[in-house]
Scaffold this motif. Structure first.
Motif, mmCIF file in Angstrom:
data_model
loop_
_atom_site.group_PDB
_atom_site.id
_atom_site.type_symbol
_atom_site.label_atom_id
_atom_site.label_comp_id
_atom_site.label_asym_id
_atom_site.label_seq_id
_atom_site.Cartn_x
_atom_site.Cartn_y
_atom_site.Cartn_z
ATOM 1 N N UNK A 304 46.361 55.690 44.193
ATOM 2 C CA UNK A 304 46.533 56.666 43.102
ATOM 3 C C UNK A 304 47.497 56.184 42.026
ATOM 4 N N UNK A 305 47.480 54.880 41.759
ATOM 5 C CA UNK A 305 48.317 54.336 40.690
ATOM 6 C C UNK A 305 47.645 54.454 39.335
ATOM 7 N N UNK A 306 46.348 54.704 39.343
ATOM 8 C CA UNK A 306 45.624 54.932 38.101
ATOM 9 C C UNK A 306 44.597 56.036 38.362
ATOM 10 N N UNK A 307 44.460 56.938 37.416
ATOM 11 C CA UNK A 307 43.475 58.011 37.540
ATOM 12 C C UNK A 307 42.068 57.411 37.581
ATOM 13 N N UNK A 308 41.230 57.952 38.446
ATOM 14 C CA UNK A 308 39.874 57.418 38.561
ATOM 15 C C UNK A 308 39.100 57.590 37.260
ATOM 16 N N UNK A 309 39.252 58.760 36.618
ATOM 17 C CA UNK A 309 38.504 58.984 35.379
ATOM 18 C C UNK A 309 38.960 58.028 34.278
ATOM 19 N N UNK A 310 40.265 57.728 34.241
ATOM 20 C CA UNK A 310 40.753 56.772 33.242
ATOM 21 C C UNK A 310 40.282 55.359 33.584
ATOM 22 N N UNK A 311 40.308 55.022 34.861
ATOM 23 C CA UNK A 311 39.857 53.687 35.276
ATOM 24 C C UNK A 311 38.417 53.441 34.842
ATOM 25 N N UNK A 312 37.544 54.414 35.081
ATOM 26 C CA UNK A 312 36.137 54.228 34.719
ATOM 27 C C UNK A 312 35.959 54.153 33.210
ATOM 28 N N UNK A 313 36.833 54.851 32.491
ATOM 29 C CA UNK A 313 36.743 54.820 31.021
ATOM 30 C C UNK A 313 37.215 53.474 30.478
ATOM 31 N N UNK A 314 38.237 52.899 31.131
ATOM 32 C CA UNK A 314 38.786 51.626 30.650
ATOM 33 C C UNK A 314 37.950 50.427 31.075
ATOM 34 N N UNK A 315 37.333 50.510 32.250
ATOM 35 C CA UNK A 315 36.657 49.339 32.811
ATOM 36 C C UNK A 315 35.181 49.282 32.451
ATOM 37 N N UNK A 316 34.853 49.639 31.224
ATOM 38 C CA UNK A 316 33.477 49.468 30.754
ATOM 39 C C UNK A 316 33.099 47.989 30.881
ATOM 40 N N UNK A 317 34.029 47.138 30.458
ATOM 41 C CA UNK A 317 33.896 45.696 30.667
ATOM 42 C C UNK A 317 35.060 45.256 31.557
ATOM 43 N N UNK A 318 34.738 44.553 32.615
ATOM 44 C CA UNK A 318 35.743 44.165 33.599
ATOM 45 C C UNK A 318 35.875 42.654 33.638
ATOM 46 N N UNK A 319 37.079 42.163 33.407
ATOM 47 C CA UNK A 319 37.321 40.721 33.449
ATOM 48 C C UNK A 319 38.315 40.422 34.564
ATOM 49 N N UNK A 320 37.930 39.547 35.469
ATOM 50 C CA UNK A 320 38.808 39.141 36.569
ATOM 51 C C UNK A 320 39.203 37.685 36.348
ATOM 52 N N UNK A 321 40.493 37.443 36.147
ATOM 53 C CA UNK A 321 40.989 36.081 35.942
ATOM 54 C C UNK A 321 41.459 35.538 37.284
ATOM 55 N N UNK A 322 40.850 34.489 37.789
ATOM 56 C CA UNK A 322 41.252 33.971 39.106
ATOM 57 C C UNK A 322 42.635 33.355 39.059
ATOM 58 N N UNK A 323 43.389 33.440 40.152
ATOM 59 C CA UNK A 323 44.712 32.806 40.201
ATOM 60 C C UNK A 323 44.580 31.287 40.215
ATOM 61 N N UNK A 324 45.638 30.599 39.853
ATOM 62 C CA UNK A 324 45.602 29.138 39.738
ATOM 63 C C UNK A 324 45.310 28.473 41.081
ATOM 64 N N UNK A 325 45.724 29.085 42.189
ATOM 65 C CA UNK A 325 45.481 28.471 43.495
ATOM 66 C C UNK A 325 43.992 28.410 43.829
ATOM 67 N N UNK A 326 43.176 29.208 43.104
ATOM 68 C CA UNK A 326 41.731 29.168 43.292
ATOM 69 C C UNK A 326 41.041 28.371 42.184
#
Length: 480
Positions: A304-326
């Motif tokens: 519950x660190x972010x509201x679900x409704x806000x999360x879905x509104x913000x994550x229309x486009x989702x970018x995952x940046x891999x860590x350097x170890x990967x």
């Protein structure tokens, strides 16, 4: 049983030990209790305050602007309210207050206020706001200040990183909200600026705000602006939504934003207008939001660190940046890039990393990611004099210690499991990634056994985050 007198001593000790200021008034506004921390905050002596009327002590306040008197009148608590006022010497003070009515035998007897001094933070936020005002103010020739990052600054060819760039490039063609997830130091702001600088909004402002840097009340003012008279000392000032109109706002560490403020942000995203604090006028805005987080989205939602409704509104486009170890195959590319960068800056002539340094880099876990790699190379190049190769002697000692430690642990695992020969044979038959995963699984299993299956202690032993270890336990089905 504790006697009443002993209990009073304990309560008094607590009252005068806590870091928050405490102020209690009776039904007539007269001070009954005033601890030392409140005296420090307001630069007043408790002996002069106790027994005195609140408005006599603070003539800049009245029954409406004083949170204590307002609660006394309405009998409704006020939680985490910002208040700016003058002390008896005319010095401006800003606090965050929680104020409550007090009752005895169901009768109101006064009001209690717990306050935290944020005067310095308020000054800092004003300075930030002024800098932001200057940043977005058009020049006389109508040129805008440009942001410094674009896609040319995103160095790497590994699969996960290449996919992140691909999504980011597609994001430049729309105005949909973007949520970027990546550990600290992976380059989230570079991605955000690159998207903005290749979008149709590139000639409009790009303004970034770290949501973890300020308390809710101050952050709300910076985002939405303030109306003169909304609180003591408030002036008419646009927030960054107005300032960035037509452009892009980067909300860094969005999960640090208070839930109440998240709800207000959601309403702005849905309705495309804002209202300044204390204002009554709706102001239409056209702003693209790019939000970032350094914690896994599923972890944010589950806790519950972010509201679900806000999360879905913000994550229309989702970018995952891999860590350097990967991104092992990107280490050489990034190292060369930073060597070139600091060759120019320091007027050096460094050519490469030694094989020993490359081996250390490939076995390091990179908690600070690309930012840490840059700092390490910058530090090494400060130590090089008329040499052309970065060697182990130029590295920080903690890197060498970590490398030696991991090598020793690997040898212990092989010896204990009696699988050295088997492991080498397996490594010849499978690709490098599978071999590394097999080795990683063995290390994690041993750490869990050593620590009695305690995940927190095992994570500390492996020098990784607890949630990262939980993910790997599920990945390798070690929780069965």
């Amino acid at each position: 049983m504790v006697s009443k007198s002993e209990l009073n001593v304990i309560l008094e000790k607590i009252l005068y030990s806590i870091e928050e200021g405490v102020h209690v008034i009776d039904n007539h506004g007269k001070t009954l209790l005033y601890n030392d921390e409140m005296g420090t905050l307001e630069e007043m002596n408790s002996k002069d305050v106790i027994g005195s009327n609140l408005l006599t002590l603070f003539p800049s306040l009245n029954e409406e602007s004083s949170t204590l008197l307002r609660v006394l009148k309405t009998e409704k608590p006020i939680i985490n309210k910002s208040q700016t006022y003058l002390n008896h010497e005319g010095k401006q003070i800003t606090t965050i207050n929680s104020t409550f009515p007090l009752y005895y035998n169901n009768e109101k007897i006064g009001a209690l206020e717990v306050a935290k001094n944020i005067t310095k933070i308020k000054k800092l936020s004003d300075q930030i706001q002024q800098l932001q005002d200057q940043l977005i103010e058009p020049m006389n020739n109508k040129e805008k200040k440009r942001n410094k990052y674009n896609f040319d600054h995103l160095i790497g060819k590994s699969g996960g990183f290449f996919r992140a760039i691909s999504i980011a490039r597609k994001a430049t063609k729309t105005s949909s909200s973007v949520l970027i997830y990546g550990e600290t130091g992976t380059g989230k702001e570079i991605f955000a600026q690159s998207i903005h600088n290749e979008s149709v909004r590139k000639n409009k402002p790009f303004i970034g705000q770290n949501c973890a840097a300020l308390p809710e009340n101050l952050l709300e003012g910076i985002l939405f602006g303030t109306k003169k008279g909304s609180f003591t000392g408030a002036v008419d000032r646009p927030g960054i939504f107005e300032q960035a109109n037509g452009g892009t706002i980067l909300l860094d560490e969005i999960d640090s934003m208070d839930q109440n403020l998240q709800a207000k942000l959601l309403r702005v995203l849905q309705e495309n207008y804002i209202r300044r604090i204390g204002g009554t006028k709706d102001i239409s805005i056209d702003v693209r939001i790019i939000a970032t987080t350094n914690q896994e989205p599923n972890f944010l939602l589950e806790n519950n660190l972010i509201r679900k409704d806000l999360y879905y509104r913000l994550s229309v486009l989702n970018i995952v940046i891999p860590p350097l170890r990967k991104r092992e195959y990107d280490l050489d590319l990034l190292s060369e890039y930073f060597i070139d960068k600091y060759n120019q800056k320091f007027n050096n002539e460094v050519w490469m990393l030694s094989d020993g340094v490359k081996d250390i880099f490939k076995n390091y876990h990179w908690p600070g990611n690309v930012r840490e790699l840059e700092n390490i190379i910058e530090g090494a190049m400060n130590l090089i004099h008329q040499e052309h190769v970065i060697k182990e002697e130029h590295l920080s000692s903690y890197l060498i210690d970590y490398y030696n430690s991991t090598q020793q642990k690997a040898a212990e695992v092989m010896s204990e499991e009696g699988q050295s020969t088997d492991y080498e044979a397996q490594a010849q038959e499978m690709d490098l990634n599978r071999a590394m995963e097999s080795f990683e699984k063995q290390l994690i299993a041993k750490a869990l056994r050593t620590n009695g299956q305690n995940i927190s202690r095992a994570a500390k032993m492996l020098n990784i985050k607890r949630q990262t270890l939980q993910y790997k336990i599920k990945k390798y089905t070690l929780d069965g």
